[in-house]
Design a protein around this motif. Structure first.
Motif, PDB file in Angstrom:
ATOM      1  N   MET A 290      -5.733   2.539  -4.014  1.00  0.00           N
ATOM      2  CA  MET A 290      -5.157   1.257  -3.627  1.00  0.00           C
ATOM      3  C   MET A 290      -6.290   0.286  -3.345  1.00  0.00           C
ATOM      4  O   MET A 290      -7.159   0.553  -2.509  1.00  0.00           O
ATOM      5  CB  MET A 290      -4.271   1.396  -2.382  1.00  0.00           C
ATOM      6  CG  MET A 290      -3.642   0.085  -1.933  1.00  0.00           C
ATOM      7  SD  MET A 290      -2.447  -0.563  -3.126  1.00  0.00           S
ATOM      8  CE  MET A 290      -2.165  -2.219  -2.471  1.00  0.00           C
TER       9      MET A 290
ATOM     10  N   THR B 109      -7.316  -2.778  -1.631  1.00  0.00           N
ATOM     11  CA  THR B 109      -6.842  -3.614  -0.534  1.00  0.00           C
ATOM     12  C   THR B 109      -7.852  -3.598   0.602  1.00  0.00           C
ATOM     13  O   THR B 109      -8.584  -2.614   0.773  1.00  0.00           O
ATOM     14  CB  THR B 109      -5.488  -3.121   0.004  1.00  0.00           C
ATOM     15  OG1 THR B 109      -5.072  -3.954   1.094  1.00  0.00           O
ATOM     16  CG2 THR B 109      -5.573  -1.686   0.505  1.00  0.00           C
TER      17      THR B 109
ATOM     18  N   ASP C 238       1.508  -2.417   5.072  1.00  0.00           N
ATOM     19  CA  ASP C 238       1.572  -1.051   5.594  1.00  0.00           C
ATOM     20  C   ASP C 238       1.732  -1.033   7.112  1.00  0.00           C
ATOM     21  O   ASP C 238       1.908   0.028   7.696  1.00  0.00           O
ATOM     22  CB  ASP C 238       0.372  -0.223   5.143  1.00  0.00           C
ATOM     23  CG  ASP C 238      -0.961  -0.686   5.712  1.00  0.00           C
ATOM     24  OD1 ASP C 238      -1.017  -1.816   6.261  1.00  0.00           O
ATOM     25  OD2 ASP C 238      -1.950   0.056   5.605  1.00  0.00           O
TER      26      ASP C 238
ATOM     27  N   SER D  73      -6.411  -4.567   3.513  1.00  0.00           N
ATOM     28  CA  SER D  73      -5.386  -4.589   4.551  1.00  0.00           C
ATOM     29  C   SER D  73      -5.356  -5.925   5.286  1.00  0.00           C
ATOM     30  O   SER D  73      -5.055  -6.948   4.702  1.00  0.00           O
ATOM     31  CB  SER D  73      -5.586  -3.416   5.512  1.00  0.00           C
ATOM     32  OG  SER D  73      -4.489  -3.280   6.389  1.00  0.00           O
TER      33      SER D  73
ATOM     34  N   ASP E 228      -0.998  -6.224   3.217  1.00  0.00           N
ATOM     35  CA  ASP E 228      -0.664  -5.167   2.261  1.00  0.00           C
ATOM     36  C   ASP E 228       0.581  -4.392   2.676  1.00  0.00           C
ATOM     37  O   ASP E 228       0.932  -3.383   2.059  1.00  0.00           O
ATOM     38  CB  ASP E 228      -1.841  -4.221   2.050  1.00  0.00           C
ATOM     39  CG  ASP E 228      -2.167  -3.384   3.281  1.00  0.00           C
ATOM     40  OD1 ASP E 228      -1.996  -3.896   4.402  1.00  0.00           O
ATOM     41  OD2 ASP E 228      -2.601  -2.232   3.127  1.00  0.00           O
TER      42      ASP E 228
ATOM     43  N   THR F 133       0.811  -1.221   0.000  1.00  0.00           N
ATOM     44  CA  THR F 133       0.000   0.000   0.000  1.00  0.00           C
ATOM     45  C   THR F 133       0.843   1.269   0.000  1.00  0.00           C
ATOM     46  O   THR F 133       0.538   2.204  -0.745  1.00  0.00           O
ATOM     47  CB  THR F 133      -0.969  -0.018   1.195  1.00  0.00           C
ATOM     48  OG1 THR F 133      -1.976  -1.010   0.954  1.00  0.00           O
ATOM     49  CG2 THR F 133      -1.642   1.319   1.402  1.00  0.00           C
TER      50      THR F 133
END
Length: 638
Positions: free
Chosen positions: A180, A182, A345, A184, A343, A163
């Motif tokens: 993005m 996603t 992040d 997550s 993802d 991400t």
């Protein structure tokens, strides 16, 4: 003779005035009218949707007479908010699917066109990335197709990416916005659609509300919105991967201070991407920082949208998500585990205890987000001073969300930099960082207790790749000084004061129950506008209440909260006389009622066991008296 299901479909499609559908009750066929609004939505979906899977899902629900489910997914709609969209994948406007992605992107594109009418050149390009979940690539391609057909340059990553690569690419290419795809760390059946603005930060109001309005005004698929063949030949389509890869790792390399030490460290690192996108990106980060390759958890190395080895693909869950990491680390003599969410992040960290305690008992300490925030905040300041020793601390800033530890504030009181508290979510910290940058300030670190960390301003969002490599370099540096992460954390607490925190949540699938819980606390003991004044029969006194749903703050002269408020979400913070700060809030993306607690002590209060006992006592009271899980049917975190 038409088959039964075909007869039902025939009547639905060709006898709209009759509006009949079969409803079986007690084993007998009983014809019942379908609500006209629902029938309209059924017809609309079958006309607009070109995905065979979701079309068949709606047809099957019609044939079986399941209008309760049809009403749920067709009469409700996922609302575009500050987190974009996130929800379960499936047919209907209330779920994530091709048609909803098309409608969302049409609204997003229409809004971009509106805000750039006065300066068409400003809407030059949009970055689009996607993770390894089911349908992520498909959703990204549908979004790219719509933008390109409106003459927008699209940088669509050719493969799954973290991400943070999207907000980084926005700033690198000076784009108008980014998307993005996603969900997550959500369960495997979910997906999402996250939007960033031209400053590289997640959107905040009014962009979210305006995009929602434009979505509702552009629901009918535009011509060719389903036809993605243009992606194969359009000059407006570019793959940004190689250029972004080189630029991103160049920025990481610029910040490495101890390359020789990294190369010679004896620490063995274990890494897991939890079946997500992270492996090749963290591998390159280790190489860039001059580390030897890490040990990877082989069972979780490759992207897999089924997440077969974990119940919840979220390293924030701690030991339950890291069992395979412990096994791998033990087998290779590794003492540090670094884990990304799917993802990449977020980052989680675990350290092997030097006391030799039993494996999977207390042998591994999984650091909380608040503990990592303290360690990485110290490391950020340490590194910044090494690189820029002449910088005046009055121009240096660190940030944390309001539900996160106040350790950075305590450290700021001693070290002289500025601490800023924001609302929950990196959308707030990213946009605040952008504002400070425009004022010529240095934002060196921001964090949130949900294991999200932002180093510097190359990415104005949480970044699990850069955070992972910062952790590794900090570990190597501390090891060269015969210190562990736990040792350093204790040193920091001794110097700046112990900050003991514990956060968790309850599951609640009924929004009306969650609202009732908060309304009771706002009208405590049936007294309108009155909040609890104490806990456990007066044992712990409340000295301050902040309600970011209504905008009330008892600590302010005018009783008005300084932080932004939102009536659409629930958030209450109680400050107690003994230093405990407790926040209760509802999640914006999951059916969770969360609580966050921290007991902040001065450096002179060193009896950690007493502090822990006090914290546990108060948490028990907050749960029993404020949340009342048995009365409200709340499901405890497993």
């Amino acid at each position: 003779m038409l088959e039964y299901a075909e007869r039902i479909q025939y009547r639905i499609r060709y006898y709209p005035r009759e509006r009949l559908i079969e409803n079986w009750k007690n084993g007998k066929g009983n014809m019942q009218k379908v609500d006209s609004k629902l029938q309209e939505k059924i017809d609309e979906w079958l006309e607009w949707d070109k995905n065979e899977g979701t079309t068949q899902e709606i047809k099957s629900l019609c044939a079986s007479g399941n209008y309760e489910k049809l009403s749920d997914i067709l009469l409700n709609r996922l609302e575009f908010g500050t987190a974009g969209l996130r929800g379960r994948m499936g047919a209907g406007y209330a779920q994530m699917n091709d048609l909803v992605i098309i409608q969302t992107t049409q609204g997003f594109t229409s809004y971009l066109e509106e805000v750039t009418k006065q300066s068409p050149a400003a809407m030059n390009s949009v970055v689009i990335g996607y993770d390894s979940r089911h349908n992520s690539k498909r959703f990204a391609q549908l979004a790219a197709n719509i933008l390109i057909r409106r003459n927008v340059q699209v940088y669509l990553f050719s493969q799954i990416c973290p991400t943070p690569f999207v907000p980084f690419a926005i700033l690198h290419f000076k784009c108008a916005a980014g998307i993005m795809v996603t969900a997550s760390h959500n369960p495997k059946d979910d997906n999402g659609y996250k939007v960033y603005w031209s400053n590289g930060a997640q959107i905040i109001s009014p962009h979210d509300k305006n995009i929602q309005k434009h979505i509702l005004n552009n629901l009918c698929p535009w011509e060719n919105s389903w036809d993605t063949s243009i992606l194969q030949s359009s000059p407006l389509m570019k793959d940004p991967l190689r250029e972004v890869w080189d630029a991103y790792y160049s920025r990481i390399q610029d910040d490495i201070l101890f390359a020789n030490l990294n190369a010679n460290t004896s620490v063995k690192f274990t890494y897991t991407p939890l079946h997500g996108v992270g492996y090749p990106y963290m591998l390159q980060a280790f190489n860039t920082a001059n580390f030897k390759p890490f040990i990877v958890v082989e069972e979780q190395k490759e992207p897999d949208p089924e997440f077969p080895t974990v119940k919840f693909p979220n390293p924030e869950e701690g030991k339950s998500a890291l069992n395979l990491s412990f096994t791998t680390a033990e087998a290779h003599g590794s003492i540090i585990i670094i884990a990304n969410d799917p993802d990449a992040d977020r980052v989680a960290v675990a350290e092997k205890s030097s006391s030799g305690l039993i494996f999977r008992g207390d042998a591994w300490h999984v650091f909380t987000g608040n503990e990592l925030g303290a360690l990485l905040g110290w490391w950020s300041l340490f590194c910044f001073r090494k690189r820029f020793p002449e910088t005046d601390m009055k121009d240096v800033y660190m940030m944390a969300s309001t539900v996160s530890s106040k350790f950075l504030r305590s450290m700021a009181n001693v070290e002289g930099y500025n601490f800023v508290e924001t609302l929950t979510g990196f959308k707030w910290m990213g946009n605040k960082a952008d504002q400070l940058i425009a004022e010529g300030k240095h934002v060196i670190f921001a964090f949130e207790e949900a294991i999200g960390f932002m180093f510097g301003t190359a990415v104005l969002d949480k970044d699990g790749i850069s955070a992972g490599i910062r952790v590794a370099e900090m570990v190597a540096y501390l090891q060269s000084n015969q210190l562990t992460l736990a040792d350093k954390l204790n040193d920091l607490y001794t110097k700046y004061g112990h900050h003991i925190s514990k956060n968790s949540y309850f599951i609640c699938h009924k929004p009306e129950i969650m609202k009732k819980i908060f309304e009771r606390l706002r009208n405590f003991q049936d007294a309108p506008g009155t909040y609890p004044g104490s806990l456990l029969q007066g044992k712990y006194q409340v000295i301050g209440v902040r309600d970011l749903t209504t905008g009330y703050d008892s600590s302010q002269p005018d009783k008005k909260a300084l932080l932004p408020t939102s009536k659409s979400s629930q958030m209450l913070t109680f400050t107690f006389k003994n230093g405990l700060v407790a926040t209760l809030r509802t999640s914006g993306t999951e059916p969770k009622l969360k609580y966050y607690t921290e007991l902040c002590a001065s450096p002179t209060e060193q009896n950690i066991e007493v502090l822990k006992d006090t914290l546990e006592d108060m948490i028990k009271g907050i749960i029993e008296e404020f949340l009342q899980p048995e009365v409200n049917g709340l499901i405890p975190r497993q």
